[in-house]
Design a protein around this motif. Sequence first.
Motif, PDB file in Angstrom:
ATOM      1  N   PRO A  70      -9.712   9.611  -0.645  1.00  0.00           N
ATOM      2  CA  PRO A  70     -10.444   9.657  -1.919  1.00  0.00           C
ATOM      3  C   PRO A  70      -9.719   8.995  -3.081  1.00  0.00           C
ATOM      4  CG  PRO A  70      -9.465  11.795  -1.453  1.00  0.00           C
ATOM      5  CD  PRO A  70      -9.197  10.944  -0.253  1.00  0.00           C
ATOM      6  N   THR A  71      -8.426   8.699  -2.946  1.00  0.00           N
ATOM      7  CA  THR A  71      -7.681   8.070  -4.033  1.00  0.00           C
ATOM      8  C   THR A  71      -7.061   6.754  -3.564  1.00  0.00           C
ATOM      9  OG1 THR A  71      -5.614   9.206  -3.484  1.00  0.00           O
ATOM     10  CG2 THR A  71      -7.141  10.340  -4.991  1.00  0.00           C
ATOM     11  N   PHE A  75      -5.378   5.759   0.065  1.00  0.00           N
ATOM     12  CA  PHE A  75      -5.916   4.585   0.751  1.00  0.00           C
ATOM     13  C   PHE A  75      -4.787   3.640   1.171  1.00  0.00           C
ATOM     14  CE2 PHE A  75      -7.575   0.222   0.437  1.00  0.00           C
ATOM     15  CZ  PHE A  75      -8.656   0.282   1.313  1.00  0.00           C
ATOM     16  N   LEU A  76      -3.865   3.365   0.261  1.00  0.00           N
ATOM     17  CA  LEU A  76      -2.763   2.451   0.570  1.00  0.00           C
ATOM     18  C   LEU A  76      -1.802   3.054   1.584  1.00  0.00           C
ATOM     19  CD1 LEU A  76      -2.024   1.054  -3.017  1.00  0.00           C
ATOM     20  CD2 LEU A  76      -3.231  -0.071  -1.143  1.00  0.00           C
ATOM     21  N   ALA A  80      -0.798   1.549   5.255  1.00  0.00           N
ATOM     22  CA  ALA A  80       0.589   1.348   5.690  1.00  0.00           C
ATOM     23  C   ALA A  80       0.844   2.023   7.033  1.00  0.00           C
ATOM     24  CB  ALA A  80       1.547   1.878   4.623  1.00  0.00           C
ATOM     25  N   GLU A  81       0.246   3.199   7.234  1.00  0.00           N
ATOM     26  CA  GLU A  81       0.414   3.882   8.522  1.00  0.00           C
ATOM     27  C   GLU A  81      -0.192   3.063   9.661  1.00  0.00           C
ATOM     28  OE1 GLU A  81      -1.410   7.640   8.106  1.00  0.00           O
ATOM     29  OE2 GLU A  81       0.065   8.429   6.648  1.00  0.00           O
ATOM     30  N   LEU A  82      -1.380   2.527   9.439  1.00  0.00           N
ATOM     31  CA  LEU A  82      -2.035   1.757  10.488  1.00  0.00           C
ATOM     32  C   LEU A  82      -1.273   0.471  10.802  1.00  0.00           C
ATOM     33  CD1 LEU A  82      -5.788   2.188   9.464  1.00  0.00           C
ATOM     34  CD2 LEU A  82      -4.508   3.422  11.224  1.00  0.00           C
ATOM     35  N   GLU A  83      -0.728  -0.163   9.767  1.00  0.00           N
ATOM     36  CA  GLU A  83       0.063  -1.365  10.017  1.00  0.00           C
ATOM     37  C   GLU A  83       1.330  -1.024  10.782  1.00  0.00           C
ATOM     38  OE1 GLU A  83       0.636  -3.012   6.162  1.00  0.00           O
ATOM     39  OE2 GLU A  83      -1.289  -4.077   6.143  1.00  0.00           O
ATOM     40  N   GLY A 102     -13.367  -0.562   7.705  1.00  0.00           N
ATOM     41  CA  GLY A 102     -13.937  -0.127   6.427  1.00  0.00           C
ATOM     42  C   GLY A 102     -13.077  -0.535   5.249  1.00  0.00           C
ATOM     43  N   ALA A 103     -11.745  -0.414   5.413  1.00  0.00           N
ATOM     44  CA  ALA A 103     -10.838  -0.823   4.343  1.00  0.00           C
ATOM     45  C   ALA A 103     -10.943  -2.325   4.076  1.00  0.00           C
ATOM     46  CB  ALA A 103      -9.411  -0.443   4.711  1.00  0.00           C
TER      47      ALA A 103
END
Length: 430
Positions: A70-71, A75-76, A80-83, A102-103
Amino acid sequence: MPDGPAIIPGGQAEAGTGDASLRALRQVEIERALIDVALLRTFVSSRNDTTLERAFAESSFPVKPPAETPTKDAFLRRLAELEGIGVEGLMRDPAGVAFLFGARDTLNAVAAPADAYTIAFTGLYSGGLPEAGTLRERPDFAEMRLQARLSKAAIGTLAAGGVIAVMLAVWLSVHALVGKTVLDQVGQTATALAAIDKEIAAADTEALARLDPKPGIWMAIVPRLCERMSILPNLSNPEPPLYGYEGPEHWLLCDRRREAKFRNGVAKSELATWIDTTLSPPMSWLPGLSVRNVEMHTSYTSEQVGRALLSSLGVYYLPVLFGLLGGAVYAVRRLNQKIVSSELHPRDWRHALFRIFMAFLLGGCIGLFFSPEGTKFDGPNGEITLSIAALSFLAGYSVEVVFRFFDMVITQALRVVHAVAPAATAGRAT
């Protein structure tokens, strides 16, 4: 259970191959999504920090971020976790893949009108992109790299062509200005010479009227004042005057005439030089500027030829050239804006070529609608006069305005035709 290797039915083998293909395709999609997100995040971070915040603060934002973040900070962190997980980890995390896609959509909406593709392409074109090294190594970006090199060559050629067009326009404008100045000088000196001839004739007549006794019929064969004063050496001393009516004021008139005639001869010589230059290569290669009969090149036809050449340059060639220049200025400016805003696309240089071609065509049509002497317009500080060359430049720079003007003229003409046609039909019926 029999010994030996297990036998896999054909349907299961095909299913295994299909799964492998889908897995490879999914892997490529995830890799491209990670690259796109990195490109978009770098681009967005280089702009105002509040840009990404709009996606979370504005309820009307077109592509809202995934609900789990939600913020902006959340989001960032999630990105970073997915990368950090990498492609292999994401292959086993459907929820992470959904968030990644989605991002990417959200970041594309934030970066609009730029998107991940134009950012990558502009980076390959300019070289000023942190991810450029990755893009140069990946085989799936080979076509984009090729298009970037092609765009570099095309835009460089356009810029070089614009420089050549400016130099050619300046050279042709200066040449036309010199021709106009020389042609005006010929007319001015001829007018001055004719005025002095009138003064001499009037002075000759007035002096002759004062003679007493009046000369006989033989005076008709006496040369004109300045001619007889130049061939009779005893006239250098006005006392006694020949036939009693030449005086110092006549000497002054003759001196003025000699000077005016000299100036007129110099102007005609300069005009002939200008015409010779215009009718010599490379300008003689232009259509309509290579026809001349040297044997008939009298002073009278020289002025005619000069006016014709000047009209050709001013009404046709210069407008075409300045229309082309206006189109080139717009195209280069637009390409530069796209490069600065990371919106460059492989098709942009092709659009620029078509734009310049349309400007070239419109430049040649301006002389059909406007006067060669210029057209007056109401400006913010009073009336201004624009030459055909200036109008052609403006038409080439803003071809849409000219096309709207053409459409307006055609619409008005059609209204007149539709209004007149019923009346004409009724008249024939009666």
